[in-house]
Design a protein around this motif. Sequence first.
Motif, PDB file in Angstrom:
ATOM      1  N   GLU A  51     -41.237 -35.994   5.730  1.00 37.02           N
ATOM      2  CA  GLU A  51     -42.611 -35.954   6.248  1.00 37.02           C
ATOM      3  C   GLU A  51     -43.616 -35.703   5.123  1.00 37.02           C
ATOM      4  O   GLU A  51     -44.669 -36.344   5.073  1.00 37.02           O
ATOM      5  CB  GLU A  51     -42.752 -34.871   7.325  1.00 37.02           C
ATOM      6  N   GLU A  56     -46.632 -37.811   6.613  1.00 39.16           N
ATOM      7  CA  GLU A  56     -46.597 -37.970   8.070  1.00 39.16           C
ATOM      8  C   GLU A  56     -47.269 -36.787   8.753  1.00 39.16           C
ATOM      9  O   GLU A  56     -47.177 -35.659   8.275  1.00 39.16           O
ATOM     10  CB  GLU A  56     -45.148 -38.036   8.564  1.00 39.16           C
ATOM     11  N   LEU A  57     -47.905 -37.065   9.856  1.00 38.78           N
ATOM     12  CA  LEU A  57     -48.491 -36.032  10.696  1.00 38.78           C
ATOM     13  C   LEU A  57     -47.811 -36.105  12.061  1.00 38.78           C
ATOM     14  O   LEU A  57     -48.234 -36.875  12.933  1.00 38.78           O
ATOM     15  CB  LEU A  57     -50.003 -36.233  10.825  1.00 38.78           C
ATOM     16  N   GLU A  59     -46.486 -35.617  15.813  1.00 36.90           N
ATOM     17  CA  GLU A  59     -47.153 -35.294  17.069  1.00 36.90           C
ATOM     18  C   GLU A  59     -46.595 -33.992  17.614  1.00 36.90           C
ATOM     19  O   GLU A  59     -45.469 -33.604  17.319  1.00 36.90           O
ATOM     20  CB  GLU A  59     -46.919 -36.407  18.086  1.00 36.90           C
ATOM     21  N   GLN A  86     -45.544 -29.964   8.291  1.00 35.46           N
ATOM     22  CA  GLN A  86     -46.560 -30.985   8.542  1.00 35.46           C
ATOM     23  C   GLN A  86     -47.094 -30.946   9.978  1.00 35.46           C
ATOM     24  O   GLN A  86     -48.240 -31.306  10.214  1.00 35.46           O
ATOM     25  CB  GLN A  86     -46.006 -32.384   8.233  1.00 35.46           C
ATOM     26  N   VAL A  87     -46.303 -30.488  10.923  1.00 32.21           N
ATOM     27  CA  VAL A  87     -46.774 -30.417  12.308  1.00 32.21           C
ATOM     28  C   VAL A  87     -47.915 -29.398  12.421  1.00 32.21           C
ATOM     29  O   VAL A  87     -48.818 -29.559  13.247  1.00 32.21           O
ATOM     30  CB  VAL A  87     -45.621 -30.129  13.303  1.00 32.21           C
ATOM     31  N   SER A  90     -50.898 -31.234  11.136  1.00 33.56           N
ATOM     32  CA  SER A  90     -51.270 -32.190  12.179  1.00 33.56           C
ATOM     33  C   SER A  90     -52.137 -31.519  13.239  1.00 33.56           C
ATOM     34  O   SER A  90     -53.168 -32.050  13.645  1.00 33.56           O
ATOM     35  CB  SER A  90     -50.003 -32.767  12.807  1.00 33.56           C
ATOM     36  N   SER A  94     -56.394 -32.077  13.816  1.00 37.41           N
ATOM     37  CA  SER A  94     -56.848 -32.660  15.080  1.00 37.41           C
ATOM     38  C   SER A  94     -57.923 -31.813  15.772  1.00 37.41           C
ATOM     39  O   SER A  94     -58.343 -32.134  16.877  1.00 37.41           O
ATOM     40  CB  SER A  94     -55.665 -32.891  16.019  1.00 37.41           C
TER      41      SER A  94
END
Length: 149
Positions: A51, A56-57, A59, A86-87, A90, A94
Motif C-alpha cells: 500500500e 494506495e488509500l 477503503e 494507509q487506511v 485514507s 476524506s
Amino acid sequence: MKTLVIYYSLSGTTEIVAQRIQTQLDADLFQIVPKKDYGDYHHAIDLAGREYENNELPEYIGDVKDFDSYERIIIGYPLWYYKAPQVVLSFLLSHNLEGKEIYPFCTSGSQDADNSVEVLRSQLPTASIHEGIRVTSYNSSQIEEWLSH
C-alpha cells in the motif's frame, strides 16, 4: 472542547489505549475498520508495504456522524514502516481537517511517533497536527501532559 478519539487497531493494543483516552477525556470514539481484511500481523505488514509503495488509500467501513462538530481529534494507530497505516491516512484525507486540533498517538514496542507525524503533516498540510506520542503503557498523566501542548 468537543473531542473525538479515532483509532485503527490490528491486535487490540491501540484500541485499549484509545478507549482509555476516550474515557479520560469523556470523548466520543470511532474505530477505523478497513474493508479488506489485513489478517495477522505478518500479512498486515506485507500488505501495508504494498500500500505504501503504490500510494494506495484503502477503503474503510462507516464514518463519523457530525464530524464537523469536533474541535479536537485524537488519532491512534500502530506503527508500520515508521508510519501510520494507509487506511488511517485514507480516513483523514476524506475529511475536512481545517481548524481542527489533531493529536496523533501510536503504539509501538520500539519506534517513536516522530516520523509518522511528519508523514501526516506532509500529507495533510492544512491540518494543525500537534506533536505525537508513543504509548507503550497507558499513563493518564502522560496523556494530560501531551494534550496540554
